[in-house]
Write an enzyme that holds these catalytic residues in place. Sequence first.
Site, mmCIF file in Angstrom:
data_model
loop_
_atom_site.group_PDB
_atom_site.id
_atom_site.type_symbol
_atom_site.label_atom_id
_atom_site.label_comp_id
_atom_site.label_asym_id
_atom_site.label_seq_id
_atom_site.Cartn_x
_atom_site.Cartn_y
_atom_site.Cartn_z
ATOM 1 N N SER A 91 0.843 -1.193 0.000
ATOM 2 C CA SER A 91 0.000 0.000 0.000
ATOM 3 C C SER A 91 0.885 1.252 0.000
ATOM 4 C CB SER A 91 -0.893 0.001 1.246
ATOM 5 O OG SER A 91 -1.513 1.256 1.352
ATOM 6 N N MET B 135 -11.901 5.020 -1.039
ATOM 7 C CA MET B 135 -12.642 5.228 0.207
ATOM 8 C C MET B 135 -13.285 6.597 0.106
ATOM 9 S SD MET B 135 -9.763 3.588 2.649
ATOM 10 C CE MET B 135 -8.600 3.580 1.310
ATOM 11 N N ASP C 292 -7.094 -6.274 3.582
ATOM 12 C CA ASP C 292 -6.481 -4.950 3.673
ATOM 13 C C ASP C 292 -6.491 -4.436 5.106
ATOM 14 O OD1 ASP C 292 -5.430 -2.504 3.089
ATOM 15 O OD2 ASP C 292 -7.169 -1.762 1.971
ATOM 16 N N ASP D 244 -4.524 3.884 -2.034
ATOM 17 C CA ASP D 244 -5.647 4.260 -1.173
ATOM 18 C C ASP D 244 -6.052 5.709 -1.388
ATOM 19 O OD1 ASP D 244 -6.048 1.868 0.435
ATOM 20 O OD2 ASP D 244 -4.051 2.255 1.232
ATOM 21 N N MET E 110 -11.951 -5.531 4.574
ATOM 22 C CA MET E 110 -11.171 -4.629 5.432
ATOM 23 C C MET E 110 -10.932 -5.317 6.773
ATOM 24 S SD MET E 110 -10.508 -2.026 3.597
ATOM 25 C CE MET E 110 -9.545 -1.260 4.899
ATOM 26 N N MET F 85 -8.639 8.554 -0.180
ATOM 27 C CA MET F 85 -9.565 8.888 0.920
ATOM 28 C C MET F 85 -10.044 10.318 0.779
ATOM 29 S SD MET F 85 -7.305 7.380 4.034
ATOM 30 C CE MET F 85 -6.615 5.726 3.983
ATOM 31 N N HIS G 25 -8.076 1.656 -4.444
ATOM 32 C CA HIS G 25 -9.081 1.446 -3.402
ATOM 33 C C HIS G 25 -9.710 2.796 -3.065
ATOM 34 C CE1 HIS G 25 -9.691 0.180 1.120
ATOM 35 N NE2 HIS G 25 -10.839 0.363 0.502
ATOM 36 N N HIS H 114 -1.049 -1.100 -4.351
ATOM 37 C CA HIS H 114 -2.359 -0.785 -3.772
ATOM 38 C C HIS H 114 -2.379 0.714 -3.477
ATOM 39 C CE1 HIS H 114 -6.055 -1.716 -1.515
ATOM 40 N NE2 HIS H 114 -5.643 -0.822 -0.641
HETATM 41 C C1 DX5 Z 1 -6.638 1.582 5.253
HETATM 42 C C2 DX5 Z 1 -6.081 1.329 3.877
HETATM 43 C C3 DX5 Z 1 -5.016 0.299 3.854
HETATM 44 C C4 DX5 Z 1 -3.770 0.664 4.600
HETATM 45 C C5 DX5 Z 1 -3.073 -0.595 5.038
HETATM 46 O O1 DX5 Z 1 -7.703 2.424 5.160
HETATM 47 O O2 DX5 Z 1 -7.097 0.909 3.006
HETATM 48 O O3 DX5 Z 1 -4.696 -0.073 2.510
HETATM 49 O O4 DX5 Z 1 -2.896 1.448 3.831
HETATM 50 O O5 DX5 Z 1 -2.024 -0.250 5.876
HETATM 51 P P1 DX5 Z 1 -1.391 -1.260 6.940
HETATM 52 O O6 DX5 Z 1 -0.885 -2.442 6.143
HETATM 53 O O7 DX5 Z 1 -0.316 -0.451 7.551
HETATM 54 O O8 DX5 Z 1 -2.483 -1.655 7.878
HETATM 55 ZN ZN ZN Z 2 -6.592 0.009 1.034
#
Ligand code: DX5
Ligand code: ZN
Length: 219
Positions: A9, A69, A176, A36, A138, A38, A67, A34
Site C-alpha cells: 500500500s 474510500m 487490507d 488508497d 477490510m 480517501m 481502493h 495498492h
Molecule cells: C486503510 C487502507 C489500507 C492501509 C493498510 O484504510 O485501506 O490499505 O494502507 O495499511 P497497513 O498495512 O499499515 O495496515
Molecule cells: Zn486500502
Amino acid sequence: MKDIIVAPSVLAADFGNLQRDIEMINESEADWFHVDIMDGMFVPNISFGMPVLEAIQKHAKKRLDVHLMIENPDRYIKAFVDLGAEIITVHYEACTHLHRTIQLIHSYGVKAGVALNPHTNVELLKNIISDIDLVCIMSVNPGFGGQSFIENTYQKIKSLKELSKEVNSNLYIEIDGGVTTDNAKKLTEAGANVLVAGSFVFGARDPKQAIIGLKEAVV
Ligand code: DX5
Ligand code: ZN
C-alpha cells in the site's frame, strides 16, 4: 510457492521520496501497487488525489489496484481509469446503486472490486458476487495505515470463499489492514489470495525482503 498476490500500500511510502519507493516496489517480488484514495467524508482522513496518482503511474510498472474510500465514487471512475487504474474497488457502504457502479467500472474495461468495512456482512454480496472481480475485506477500519488486525476477518474470508466457490471461482479475495508475516498464512489458508501490506512493507528495514517474507510465509 503458493500463488498469492502481494500488493504494497503506497499510503505507507515516503512521499518525499515517492519515485524511489515506487521503483523499489518495481524491482521487488510484489505483484500490484495498492493505492488508497480517501476523501475525508467516507473516512475520517484525506490521503491524496489525482496529481499524486499521476506521479505514481508515471513510475509504476505493476498493476494499479485503486481502493476508493470515497462517497459517491461514480463521479471519479473515469478519471481513475484515465490515470491508469486497472482495478477499481469501491465501498459497499458508499454505493447506493452498487450494481450500476460496477457496470460503470466494467464499461471502461477495468476490473471491479467491492470493499467491505469490518461490520459489513459478506452475505450482502450474494446478489452481486458473480458480477465482480475482487472483494476487499477490510481487516481494520478504513482511513489509516498501521492499525491492528481484526481477528474476525478469518471468519469473513471463509464465508466469502463459500459464497463465491460455485459462482465465481476466479474471485480475488483481498485482505487490507494489519497484514504481516504473523497472519499471512492463516489468511491464505482461510481463502485469501491478495494481501495488501502498508506499514509491514514500507516500515521494514528491508522492504523487498519483507515482501519475500510475506510470500514465503504462506507456503
Ligand atoms: C486503510 C487502507 C489500507 C492501509 C493498510 O484504510 O485501506 O490499505 O494502507 O495499511 P497497513 O498495512 O499499515 O495496515
Ligand atoms: Zn486500502
